[in-house]
Design a protein around this motif. Structure first.
Motif, PDB file in Angstrom:
ATOM      1  N   VAL B   9       0.841  -1.203   0.000  1.00 18.74           N
ATOM      2  CA  VAL B   9       0.000   0.000   0.000  1.00 18.74           C
ATOM      3  C   VAL B   9       0.875   1.250   0.000  1.00 18.74           C
ATOM      4  N   LEU B  12       2.288   1.875  -3.355  1.00 15.15           N
ATOM      5  CA  LEU B  12       1.314   2.287  -4.375  1.00 15.15           C
ATOM      6  C   LEU B  12       0.744   3.675  -4.118  1.00 15.15           C
ATOM      7  N   ALA B  13       0.768   4.103  -2.870  1.00 12.82           N
ATOM      8  CA  ALA B  13       0.129   5.378  -2.532  1.00 12.82           C
ATOM      9  C   ALA B  13       0.835   6.528  -3.244  1.00 12.82           C
ATOM     10  N   PRO B  14       0.053   7.532  -3.647  1.00 12.78           N
ATOM     11  CA  PRO B  14       0.663   8.653  -4.366  1.00 12.78           C
ATOM     12  C   PRO B  14       1.617   9.436  -3.472  1.00 12.78           C
ATOM     13  N   VAL B  17       0.638  15.621  -3.924  1.00 11.70           N
ATOM     14  CA  VAL B  17      -0.714  16.026  -3.572  1.00 11.70           C
ATOM     15  C   VAL B  17      -1.112  17.239  -4.406  1.00 11.70           C
ATOM     16  N   ALA B  18      -2.268  17.155  -5.053  1.00 13.96           N
ATOM     17  CA  ALA B  18      -2.832  18.302  -5.758  1.00 13.96           C
ATOM     18  C   ALA B  18      -4.086  18.738  -5.017  1.00 13.96           C
ATOM     19  N   SER B  19      -4.247  20.036  -4.814  1.00 19.95           N
ATOM     20  CA  SER B  19      -5.395  20.531  -4.060  1.00 19.95           C
ATOM     21  C   SER B  19      -6.540  20.865  -4.997  1.00 19.95           C
TER      22      SER B  19
END
Lengths: 116, 141
Positions: B9, B12-14, B17-19
């Motif tokens: 996990v 794989l997690a990004p 971060v885009a707001s």
């Protein structure tokens, strides 16, 4: 961007996008001036004419008009104007997590919507 | 097994971060309104300079341009004042020790643009607001 996206969604973003995708597509861009990574929807593309306070504006060959899905709180092209292509980071393509969120493409305009 | 899942996990997690909207996490401050208003003041000075007729249409346009110039110079003052008093914090003054003087001069310059039809003062106002906006954005980096 609710309900299309929720905070915490995992998105695959296609960074090879070299031109503004069609209207309704969700894109990741660097916000003009601040450089923040933000996620918005393409509302109008190069060559489109948009209505702005005090008249009309025709977008240049590299410009798009980007809007958030939550008009009351979104900071978008209404605040910082048209966004140039060099600010485009990529097209949001697929949600792949986290567990419990629907897997699949995001922000793809339906045929009917893009025809409008 | 669960350790493997956790690692999978995590892998794989990004990582970026885009707001969706920056209002709530980062405050609603943005000097763009002041930049636009200063541009409008300069444009009105230009339009007023281009008028020479005494026809009712020209006189009407003259008064409209002056009104818009007044209003937008006032918007510059308001927008700059709000960011200055509400956004800037003591630590920002370390990198920008002359911020108060700059804002003071900028507000006076906005007043000067209300009193006169002066292309040079309008250009100074635009430059001053741009500088103010640059200081603002420099604190966001």
């Amino acid at each position: 961007m609710r309900p299309a996206l929720q905070p915490g969604d995992w998105l695959l973003v296609d960074p090879t996008t070299r031109r503004w995708p069609r209207r309704g597509t969700i894109v990741v861009v660097r916000q003009p001036a601040s450089g923040r990574l933000v996620i918005k929807r393409v509302a109008a593309r190069p060559g489109d004419t948009i209505r702005v306070p005090g008249g009309q504006h025709r977008l240049g060959s590299a410009e798009a008009w980007l809007l958030g899905d939550a008009p009351e709180i979104s900071v978008d092209s209404r605040r910082y104007g048209a966004v140039n292509l060099d600010h485009l980071v990529g097209r949001a393509w697929l949600r792949y997590g986290p567990f419990g969120r629907p897997f699949g493409p995001v922000g793809q305009p339906s045929r009917r919507r893009s025809a409008r | 097994m669960s350790r493997l899942t956790t690692r999978l996990v995590q892998a794989l997690a990004p990582t970026t971060v885009a707001s969706a909207h920056c209002d709530i996490p980062c405050g609603i401050y943005d000097p763009h309104g002041a930049v636009l208003a200063a541009q409008t003041v300069a444009k009105m000075v230009e339009l007023i300079g281009a008028l020479d007729g005494t026809s009712p249409a020209d006189r009407n346009k003259f008064i409209r341009c002056v009104t818009v110039k007044e209003q937008h110079a006032e918007i510059v003052k308001h927008e700059v004042q709000v960011i200055w008093s509400d956004y800037f914090k003591p630590e920002h003054l370390v990198a920008n020790p002359d911020l108060h003087t700059k804002v003071w001069n900028l507000l006076k310059l906005a007043g000067k643009n209300k009193q006169n039809v002066d292309a040079e003062a309008a250009a100074q106002l635009q430059a001053g607001v741009k500088e103010f906006a640059d200081i603002f954005w420099s604190t966001k980096k």
